[in-house]
Design a protein around this motif. Structure first.
Motif, PDB file in Angstrom:
ATOM      1  N   ARG A 126       0.812  -1.211   0.000  1.00  0.00           N
ATOM      2  CA  ARG A 126       0.000   0.000   0.000  1.00  0.00           C
ATOM      3  C   ARG A 126       0.849   1.266   0.000  1.00  0.00           C
ATOM      4  O   ARG A 126       0.353   2.352   0.274  1.00  0.00           O
TER       5      ARG A 126
ATOM      6  N   GLN B 131      -6.109   3.193  -2.729  1.00  0.00           N
ATOM      7  CA  GLN B 131      -5.283   2.551  -3.743  1.00  0.00           C
ATOM      8  C   GLN B 131      -5.304   1.036  -3.640  1.00  0.00           C
ATOM      9  O   GLN B 131      -4.865   0.349  -4.573  1.00  0.00           O
TER      10      GLN B 131
ATOM     11  N   CYS C  10       0.652   4.673  -5.196  1.00  0.00           N
ATOM     12  CA  CYS C  10       0.427   5.918  -4.448  1.00  0.00           C
ATOM     13  C   CYS C  10       0.849   7.154  -5.233  1.00  0.00           C
ATOM     14  O   CYS C  10       0.229   8.231  -5.085  1.00  0.00           O
TER      15      CYS C  10
ATOM     16  N   HIS D 215       6.294   6.598   0.300  1.00  0.00           N
ATOM     17  CA  HIS D 215       4.880   6.771  -0.010  1.00  0.00           C
ATOM     18  C   HIS D 215       4.667   8.182  -0.536  1.00  0.00           C
ATOM     19  O   HIS D 215       5.341   9.129  -0.122  1.00  0.00           O
TER      20      HIS D 215
ATOM     21  N   VAL E  27       1.878  11.341  -1.194  1.00  0.00           N
ATOM     22  CA  VAL E  27       0.611  11.931  -0.775  1.00  0.00           C
ATOM     23  C   VAL E  27       0.491  13.303  -1.423  1.00  0.00           C
ATOM     24  O   VAL E  27       1.392  13.751  -2.142  1.00  0.00           O
TER      25      VAL E  27
ATOM     26  N   ASN F  68      -4.235  11.379   2.002  1.00  0.00           N
ATOM     27  CA  ASN F  68      -3.656  10.064   1.765  1.00  0.00           C
ATOM     28  C   ASN F  68      -4.544   9.257   0.818  1.00  0.00           C
ATOM     29  O   ASN F  68      -5.622   9.725   0.419  1.00  0.00           O
ATOM     30  N   SER F  69      -4.124   8.058   0.483  1.00  0.00           N
ATOM     31  CA  SER F  69      -4.883   7.197  -0.428  1.00  0.00           C
ATOM     32  C   SER F  69      -5.087   5.813   0.179  1.00  0.00           C
ATOM     33  O   SER F  69      -4.999   4.798  -0.506  1.00  0.00           O
ATOM     34  N   TRP F  70      -5.366   5.792   1.496  1.00  0.00           N
ATOM     35  CA  TRP F  70      -5.659   4.541   2.199  1.00  0.00           C
ATOM     36  C   TRP F  70      -7.124   4.471   2.615  1.00  0.00           C
ATOM     37  O   TRP F  70      -7.471   3.764   3.555  1.00  0.00           O
TER      38      TRP F  70
END
Length: 386
Positions: A46, A110, A116, A256, A258, A274-276
């Motif tokens: 992730r 994602q 990401c 990561h 963002v 974020n992309s979680w």
């Protein structure tokens, strides 16, 4: 492997983080999140930015303190850009609340895919398009799948541990990127690009490197919109539930990407998207201390802290009302203010402009919406919406 496979007991991990946070005065809160019970491999999946080298980290040993000091000293600096709300940088700014209006698109997820950089770069484009137009209702939804499985794959740029946002932004300038409905995202890479995607696309204007310059990051955020940023992910970040993040462990999982959407000098932090998914962190967002995790200058020679100065569209947009019209005595000089787009010039010469003005005048008088086809800075076609 499914999103829930390889789970492990995170109780001991959380207990150690809580003890460390207590010693720091509880600057942030930790808890069991949707990522907490994942295996180390699933967590790393992730992320998606190549991990930094020990030498690059060592070369930035003095960077955190320098970045924090520089960020705080930027308050009150003059701002020359035409899109800025005021002529000086404020002590706090958040693109989710600019005069009560939000220019930030919804948080996405994602999944178990190292994409990401696509999500950070797309988030930057979506909000820049709205903010530079002062059009919070624009609500673009662009395709991370096209960015990652299309552009990055075509470059052979999907590395074993991720890809880089600068290459994606370069492709957004030269090639553009499709709307989400032309290539919906799935973390397994399934799906395909619609052959007529260029009629529903966006392209970035000038890309600006803001690395290692907190004042320039703030200037860009205030004038144009979000900034992509990469950070080293310490393992405690997976358990973040709120507050201003500072790492409490030394173990890392990789890098990561963002999107920075604001700052707060009182709290000494950036605000990031974020992309979680929206159920991680602070509704999918998080606050991170100035200088933390090398977020202003990721440990790699290439630029990773980037913004763009505008976004051009080529697409039919959803039906919306014409709220204002403007024309001068000069031929072919007509403008319309659309409720979700702002002011845009009518294209096509004198005859076409006259016809568009007549249609828009009638639609405005009746309160009927119109569907606009936008090409760059101009409105080239209109359809009456029924």
């Amino acid at each position: 492997m499914s999103a829930d496979s390889g789970e492990h007991d995170c109780a001991a991990e959380l207990a150690g983080i809580r003890d460390a946070l207590a010693g720091l005065g509880h600057p942030w809160q930790c808890g069991e999140t949707r990522l907490s019970r994942l295996s180390a491999d699933s967590r790393r999946a992730r992320l998606g930015v190549p991990a930094p080298s020990a030498d690059e980290i060592a070369a930035r040993a003095e960077l955190p303190a320098l970045m924090a000091d520089s960020a705080l000293r930027a308050a009150g600096e003059p701002v020359a850009a035409v899109h800025a709300p005021t002529p000086h940088l404020p002590a706090a700014f958040d693109l989710r609340d600019v005069g009560g209006r939000s220019y930030v698109t919804p948080v996405k997820d994602q999944g178990e895919c190292g994409s990401c950089s696509a999500f950070g770069a797309i988030a930057t484009l979506e909000s820049t398009a709205a903010y530079t137009r002062r059009a919070p209702g624009l609500r673009l939804d662009l395709s991370e799948a096209h960015a990652f499985f299309g552009h990055a794959a075509a470059r052979n740029a999907i590395l074993p541990d991720g890809t880089w946002p600068d290459e994606l932004l370069e492709d957004f300038v030269t090639l553009g990127v499709a709307f989400e409905d032309c290539y919906p995202y799935s973390d397994d890479g399934s799906g395909s690009l619609h052959p007529r995607w260029r009629d529903r696309s966006a392209s970035a204007e000038k890309v600006v490197d803001l690395s290692r310059n907190p004042a320039a990051i703030k200037q860009h955020l205030y004038a144009y919109g979000p900034v992509t940023a990469c950070l080293v992910v310490y393992d405690d970040l997976f358990h973040y539930t709120g507050g201003v993040y500072r790492h409490t462990v030394e173990q890392t999982s990789g890098g990561h990407c963002v999107a920075l959407i604001g700052w707060d000098d009182t709290a000494g932090c950036w605000i990031a998207k974020n992309s979680w998914g929206p159920d991680w962190g602070e509704d999918g967002f998080f606050r991170i201390a100035y200088g933390e995790a090398y977020i202003e200058d990721y440990p790699d020679p290439r630029p990773t802290t980037l913004g763009c100065t505008g976004v051009n569209l080529r697409a039919w947009l959803p039906p919306q009302r014409a709220l204002g019209l403007f024309a001068t005595a000069h031929d072919a000089n007509g403008w319309v203010y659309l409720e979700n787009l702002g002011w845009i010039r009518l294209s096509g010469g004198a005859h076409s402009t006259t016809n568009k003005l007549a249609m828009l005048t009638a639609a405005r008088a009746s309160g009927s919406p119109v569907s606009p086809f936008v090409e760059g800075a101009e409105l080239s076609m209109i359809q009456l919406a029924h």
